[in-house]
Design an enzyme around this catalytic site. Structure first.
Site, PDB file in Angstrom:
ATOM      1  N   CYS A 116      22.054  83.067  71.321  1.00  0.00           N
ATOM      2  CA  CYS A 116      22.720  81.870  70.829  1.00  0.00           C
ATOM      3  C   CYS A 116      23.542  82.091  69.556  1.00  0.00           C
ATOM      4  O   CYS A 116      24.671  82.531  69.636  1.00  0.00           O
ATOM      5  CB  CYS A 116      21.684  80.764  70.650  1.00  0.00           C
ATOM      6  SG  CYS A 116      22.413  79.133  70.694  1.00  0.00           S
ATOM      7  N   ARG A 142      26.202  68.369  72.929  1.00  0.00           N
ATOM      8  CA  ARG A 142      25.687  69.735  72.894  1.00  0.00           C
ATOM      9  C   ARG A 142      25.334  70.166  74.317  1.00  0.00           C
ATOM     10  O   ARG A 142      25.093  69.327  75.192  1.00  0.00           O
ATOM     11  CB  ARG A 142      24.424  69.806  72.018  1.00  0.00           C
ATOM     12  CG  ARG A 142      24.698  69.627  70.542  1.00  0.00           C
ATOM     13  CD  ARG A 142      23.419  69.719  69.742  1.00  0.00           C
ATOM     14  NE  ARG A 142      22.852  71.060  69.708  1.00  0.00           N
ATOM     15  CZ  ARG A 142      23.285  72.043  68.922  1.00  0.00           C
ATOM     16  NH1 ARG A 142      24.303  71.833  68.108  1.00  0.00           N
ATOM     17  NH2 ARG A 142      22.705  73.216  68.933  1.00  0.00           N
ATOM     18  N   HIS A 182      17.443  80.545  75.253  1.00  0.00           N
ATOM     19  CA  HIS A 182      16.191  80.598  74.490  1.00  0.00           C
ATOM     20  C   HIS A 182      15.066  80.555  75.509  1.00  0.00           C
ATOM     21  O   HIS A 182      15.278  80.794  76.686  1.00  0.00           O
ATOM     22  CB  HIS A 182      16.059  79.385  73.570  1.00  0.00           C
ATOM     23  CG  HIS A 182      17.175  79.244  72.595  1.00  0.00           C
ATOM     24  ND1 HIS A 182      17.194  79.890  71.389  1.00  0.00           N
ATOM     25  CD2 HIS A 182      18.312  78.523  72.646  1.00  0.00           C
ATOM     26  CE1 HIS A 182      18.294  79.559  70.732  1.00  0.00           C
ATOM     27  NE2 HIS A 182      18.996  78.736  71.475  1.00  0.00           N
TER      28      HIS A 182
HETATM   29  N1  GLN Z   1      25.004  77.042  65.713  1.00  0.00           N
HETATM   30  C1  GLN Z   1      25.200  77.389  67.028  1.00  0.00           C
HETATM   31  C2  GLN Z   1      25.621  76.281  67.980  1.00  0.00           C
HETATM   32  O1  GLN Z   1      25.182  75.142  67.869  1.00  0.00           O
HETATM   33  C3  GLN Z   1      23.980  78.116  67.534  1.00  0.00           C
HETATM   34  C4  GLN Z   1      22.817  77.263  67.846  1.00  0.00           C
HETATM   35  C5  GLN Z   1      21.613  78.069  68.214  1.00  0.00           C
HETATM   36  O2  GLN Z   1      21.501  79.218  67.847  1.00  0.00           O
HETATM   37  N2  GLN Z   1      20.713  77.473  68.919  1.00  0.00           N
HETATM   38  O3  GLN Z   1      26.404  76.577  68.851  1.00  0.00           O
END
Ligand code: GLN
Length: 270
Positions: free
Chosen positions: A100, A137, A212
């Protein structure tokens, strides 16, 4: 050389800043699966207190996710000789799993929702852009088929079946790949950008993913691939890992495939 004479050093990138969503589970999975086979393991945090030589000394690298703010702090530190050491490690085939926020930093740049563009290391030919705070998101379960050709072949040789990875994604940034190979194709979920069907990236022996989970306990054969690749590179000899009882992990995967109605072409050992 027997396993008891061999040692793996796991380099863990910025544990205090980059460990969202249980990504430390990736470190623990590599550690335990190597120890269960009798290998010696040590974990070396790679952070603001580390030197470039610390980075050079590791056999496998794990980088987790982070918030945009933390990514900025990390990139302020990962400069100069440290950045060069990181580049050298990945170019020379040190295996790693980067989740990520970490791949965003290994790419050319990451544009956060707020604030300035964060320049990355440019090791992976990709860019990541957060389209803004009002954009949804990418959150949810993720299933991919590994399509990166060498990795897919090697995983298939280990498991006897096509490699599918199960995970969970939670990111605002959207990643577009340049010439780097995708890690896989999305079977369920959104992946790199929700548009082109790609997920993650694979370069030399670096696995970059939005998955993840953490990734490795759900896909233990990937942890074994990392261990095997690290040992082969370090000791320059053929390494065969002894099998472990992964019944529970496999049942967990099957439950997820069922729940997400993902029909696998081959129901086998995975
Ligand atoms: N900051 C990054 C995003 O939101 C990574 C998020 C994360 O590592 N879960 O894309």
């Amino acid at each position: 050389m027997s396993s008891g004479q061999m040692k793996i050093i796991i380099g863990w990138l910025y544990p205090q800043l980059m460990s969202t969503y249980g990504d430390r589970g990736n470190v623990i999975t590599i550690q335990r699966r190597a120890q269960w086979r009798g290998y010696n393991v040590s974990i070396l945090p790679l952070d603001q207190n580390s030197t470039p030589d610390d980075l050079k000394s590791v056999d496998v690298i794990v980088g987790g996710g982070a918030q945009d703010r933390q990514q900025e702090i990390v990139m302020r530190d990962l400069q100069g000789a440290k950045a060069d050491a990181m580049r050298e490690k990945i170019e020379n085939g040190t295996p790693g799993v980067f989740t990520c926020g970490s791949p965003q930093l290994l790419g050319h740049y990451y544009e956060p929702a707020l604030g300035q563009r964060i320049e990355g290391l440019g090791i992976l030919d990709l860019v990541s852009i957060h389209p803004g705070e009002n954009t949804k998101r990418c959150i949810g379960n993720l299933v991919i088929e590994v399509t990166a050709s060498r990795l897919a072949q090697e995983l298939q040789a280990m498991t006897g079946t096509k490699p599918y990875l199960v995970g969970f994604e939670n990111h605002g940034g959207r990643t577009k790949l340049g010439k780097v190979e995708a890690l896989g194709r999305v079977v369920y979920g959104l992946g790199n950008n929700g548009e082109d069907g790609t997920e993650g990236a694979f370069y030399q022996n670096a696995i970059a993913t939005y998955s993840h989970g953490p990734l490795l306990p759900k896909n233990p054969f990937v942890a074994d691939w990392l261990i095997q690749t690290a040992l082969r590179l370090k000791y320059q000899q053929e390494i065969q890992l002894s099998p472990l009882n992964d019944t529970l992990a496999m049942q967990g995967r099957e439950a997820m495939f069922k729940r997400l109605k993902v029909a696998l072409p081959v129901v086998g050992k995975i």
